[in-house]
Enzyme design. Structure first.
Site: not given
Ligand code: IPD
Ligand code: CA
Ligand code: CA
Length: 265
Positions: A69, A87, A89-90, A92, A214
């Protein structure tokens, strides 16, 4: 031929190590920046964690490709060969605000086929993982096949923003679905929500726009327990672009598609 046992051992080792660094970072202040908009956040830990994985993968598996990412991986036009989709950190926003409800997510694909998936809930020390054809686990516990649940008894994850007028999907259809189910939830980490579908904590997850990092790991894990992960119209996900995502046990997935999501004939 790829040695999946060895790749799995390395992936788990690196994930445990990265998780430990992230937990240690809780004591220090974060450097926070915005990306595409003021609510799209990235921290030094997102970047450092991605770099940590990439340097280990490059040293150990120089012929593997990486989609990450934070942009430190490769620019890929195809999924030929072995590709790590990361990813770091999913969730963030949750990481920053709550120090929970965020995960490390890694899917490893071979010529476009998901082979190994890992979703690590760092705060709760829960590793959801699966190897294609060999089942899915949460830590040492094998996850049972998903049970068939009727729509009216199901718990689904959907973000409230999609239930108001939006440019991606008819919100009335989503409101009808949200009204028909037993309850809705929203955790703020797509990968965690997919791990929750795989472990039966929720029955389905729907969202409008996700990137491959994701859902790459979650797709592999959900499929190993008898779930299906597609777009909101039931199409196959494109692993190289943004997709809507709809996950759930196979029968529930098909009932929701037919009754709520597909255009009426
Ligand atoms: C996000 C999270 C969030 C989702 C967003 C993503 P990130 O990822 O997964 O739940 O709704 O579309 O972008 O930016 O925290 O890695
Ligand atoms: Ca993510
Ligand atoms: Ca992320």
């Amino acid at each position: 031929m790829a040695n999946w046992t060895e790749i799995d051992r390395h992936a788990k080792l690196w994930i445990a190590d990265a998780g430990e660094s992230i937990r240690r970072s809780f004591k220090h202040s974060l450097s926070i920046q915005t990306k595409s908009n003021p609510n799209d956040l990235v921290t030094n830990m997102d970047k450092e964690t991605e770099k940590y994985f990439i340097s280990n993968i490059r040293d150990t598996y120089p012929d593997h490709s990486i989609l990450g990412e934070e942009g430190n991986g490769d620019q890929l036009n195809s999924l030929d060969g072995t590709v790590w989709i990361i990813d770091p950190i999913d969730g963030t926003t949750n990481f920053i605000h709550q120090q929970r409800n965020f995960v490390i997510s890694i899917g490893i694909y071979e010529n476009g086929v998901g082979r190994l998936g890992y979703i690590y809930d760092v705060t709760h020390d829960e590793l959801y993982f699966a190897e294609k054809g060999k089942g899915a686990y949460m830590n040492e516990v094998k996850l049972p096949p998903l049970e068939k649940v009727p729509v009216h008894q199901s718990l689904i994850a959907v973000n409230a923003t999609w239930l108001v007028k939006n440019t991606y999907f008819d919100q009335h259809k989503l409101v009808s679905l949200a009204t028909a189910v037993r309850g809705t939830r929203s955790y703020g980490s797509a990968a965690l929500e997919l791990a929750y579908v795989a472990s039966g904590r929720i029955d389905s997850y729907l969202t409008m726009r996700l990137s491959p990092w994701d859902f790459a790991a979650g797709k592999i894990i959900v499929e190993e327990v008898g779930g299906v992960v597609t777009t909101l119209l039931g199409e196959e996900l494109d692993m190289l672009s943004v997709n809507s995502v709809f996950a759930g046990e196979v029968n529930l997935h098909s009932e929701i598609l037919d009754q709520f999501l597909l255009p009426t004939k």
